[in-house]
Design a protein around this motif. Sequence first.
Motif, short mmCIF file in Angstrom:
data_model
loop_
_atom_site.label_atom_id
_atom_site.label_comp_id
_atom_site.label_asym_id
_atom_site.label_seq_id
_atom_site.Cartn_x
_atom_site.Cartn_y
_atom_site.Cartn_z
N GLN A 37 5.29 -16.17 1.08
CA GLN A 37 6.09 -15.43 2.40
C GLN A 37 7.15 -17.14 2.09
O GLN A 37 6.28 -18.13 1.66
N GLY A 77 9.62 0.79 9.96
CA GLY A 77 8.93 -0.63 9.45
C GLY A 77 9.36 -2.03 9.84
O GLY A 77 9.76 -2.98 9.90
N SER A 98 12.47 -7.99 11.92
CA SER A 98 11.73 -8.37 10.68
C SER A 98 11.64 -6.27 10.19
O SER A 98 11.62 -5.57 10.61
N LYS A 120 9.72 -4.26 7.31
CA LYS A 120 8.57 -3.99 6.01
C LYS A 120 9.12 -3.07 5.50
O LYS A 120 9.32 -1.67 6.21
N TYR A 148 6.55 -5.37 0.56
CA TYR A 148 7.08 -5.74 0.84
C TYR A 148 8.03 -6.53 2.39
O TYR A 148 7.55 -5.58 3.58
N ASN A 149 8.32 -7.20 3.12
CA ASN A 149 8.83 -7.77 3.73
C ASN A 149 10.06 -8.54 4.04
O ASN A 149 10.44 -9.69 2.80
N LYS A 152 11.98 -10.97 6.62
CA LYS A 152 12.60 -11.82 8.15
C LYS A 152 13.23 -12.41 8.32
O LYS A 152 13.76 -13.51 7.25
#
Length: 813
Positions: free
Chosen positions: A264, A720, A763, A765, A770-771, A773
């Motif tokens: 991250q 997500g 956020s 996803k 994968y994400n 934020k």
Amino acid sequence: MLQAYMNKLGAVLLILFGMWNPLFAQRAGIQGVVLTSTNEPVVGANVVLKGTVRAAQTNAKGEYLIKGLVAGKYSILVSYVGSTNQTAEIELSGNELLTKNFKLDEQGLLLNEIRFIVSRGIKGNEHLPELNDFSINAGKKNELIKLDNINANLAMNNSRQIFGRTPGISVWENDGSGIQLGVASRGLSPNRSWEFNVRMNGYDITPDPMGYPEAYYTPPMEVVDRIEIVRGASSLQYGPQFGGLMNFVLRKPDISTRLTVESQNTVGSNGLFSTFNYVGGTEGRLSYTAYYQKRRGDGWRDHGYFNTDHAHLEFSYAVSKKFKLGTEITYMSTESQQPGGLTDAQFNQNARQSTRSRNWFSTPWLVPSVNAEYVVNAKTKLSLKAFGTIAERNSVGFVKAITQNDDFGNRQVDRDFYTTYGSELRLLSDYEIAGMNTTLAAGLRYFRGHIDRKQQGQGDSATEMNFELASGNYPRDLDYVNLNKAAFLENIFRINDKLLFTGGLRLENINSTIDGRFSVVNGQATNLPTTTRKRTFLLFGAGAEYHISPTTEFYSNISQAYRPVLISDLTPPATTDVIDPDLSDARGYNFDFGYRGKVSNYLNFDIDYFYLNYSNRVGTITKLDANAQTYQYRTNLGASVSKGFEGYVEFDPIAALFKQSRFGYLSLFASVAFIDATYRDFQTTTVSNGQLVTGNLAGKWVENAPRNIHRFGATYSYKGFSATWQLSAIGKAYADASNTSTPNAAATTGLIPGYRVQDLSASFKFWKNYNLKAGVNNLGDVRYFTRRAGGYPGPGIMPADGRIFYLSAGIKF
């Protein structure tokens, strides 16, 4: 010094790994899938082999796997919130990989709503189960903060967002770097969270909980799985602090896969860069995790640079089906420039300015630990944790009153060296008495803390971080040794399915010794006489819990607490000050009565009344000696009482009206606290025109204790995507016990005005692994402060950060 310890411990870990490696050969195993009644996978179900230390959790497909088992008979227990537990008896032969699948039945919540529950808007706090590992939580006011459920700036450890749903938590927001945490509840002091018993994975991480409980180390929130908070009633099982327990539980090894890798990376305002990298998994009987975080930035204020490194390594090995060994080691390195305080005029002119360009702070921290768990049988188990702290607190700078300009001469150097070690043995056992199902929790604790304090040294006249002395020795050189032995017993008595009572006691023995050199004036040393304090006493507590329904309950608890005399209480600021030879620990108790629970899948609540009595508070009064000269006398002066109401409610109107929605879910929450923290009979004295004038603080507000701590928010989630808006509305407070409204010239006393701050975080996803934020803290760019510091890192007003942005991207596979 810390580097040498790191090298030695690294060698030990390599040896242990080499010893365990031949044991990796696989034997028998169990695998399978856990499904709902509609054949949907259940994610996060617990699969436990009863009477052993072996367990697993189901993955995103509902699958589980437990390997490295010896041949024999086993009893499998599968559990998940909202479902009836499932059990199965199996028998394994050598090298067999047995497949055993489970379907969970309905109970309270419909199992075909599991996916719905996960995706709905309610992402709020939970409360701890009646039994948690080796602890009893029944009847106690407690909170469980799941970090995965929170949209927050975790890269910066943003406390205002992390504790947003926890009612009554006050936060000192003077450290935008996120290195140190300053929180409290119920009118207590947030100073480095010292009124809490601060732990990580169940063991101490402060220099000395009994002698110097300031929390200089805070784990990165990106690796924290959950924060467990038990208010003052934790004093029986953990320690004496009035605030109770705050335990950071780090993410455990993934027991469903051989390898999990995560990264991250975050950028933001004022040069923020953070990278967090994690690996973990399970191979047979061995589970492991490791993480590394690097965080640096220039700070919101001038001269606010920070650079931190965190690393953690953890191994756990099931030696047999009943015995498990583990080891952890955590290291932190910090380099932090301190902007210092401001006067009220400076704050009003420009809160970002700083008149201290040469102040630096560093807290290298090393925390090793080993642990063992042994399951005696299906009803009794033992745990042993041994831990230590090898750490420092270092500061250098110009530390005189903020009204004095930095003369760019020699800076003052102060250094603390902490060397501590301890152990805790715990037992949890179920048994029957008079036809009742009861549970006993018991434990023994030993702790030794050593603080080597060196202060007022003459440093260089440069601007960079340097803790070496330019000349001479430290005028103040003190040694503080604290020995603590304790034992506790606490028991649950289950009268029937709805009603239970708890009762317990804790025996404490404390032996503290302080000696050394207090100062050197004109070549003459002033030495402190060796002072030893010994005390042994009991703490008692009792609680109750009554279940109105399977998901709602009344709870109540009363428990004694105390605050030991600290090293700071025994160290006078000046040679003329006098310490009361009969100075005693502060004593008191906490009381709670509340109602908490859930209604279906759309309402979560916890509302309670609390009463905290804090007696024998340590304070300072002015006296006149035989020559009519004034001096400060530190003694026990009186009591304060904090009482009020705390409430947390979270409601999902879409789930309440429509059960399920194709357009997402909306959660609305309110976390409110009304706190009346005032002094009772608390004597004060001052000198006016050579005469001693006596006063009393009765009715005055306790310093740094706002009467209103309210936070409100809303979370929208759709597949997500999730976004949270939060408003913090905090009332005014006073910086001193006399409730001085008009600030003094040095800005160390005076009103701390109330404030309102908004935060927005989101956020997303996608593609499973994968994400993204992002967020804005202090959306309205409000200028406010939460603290007037009397000394370092001030003195003066310590402004909170203005508006800052952050953007983060992550991958996990």
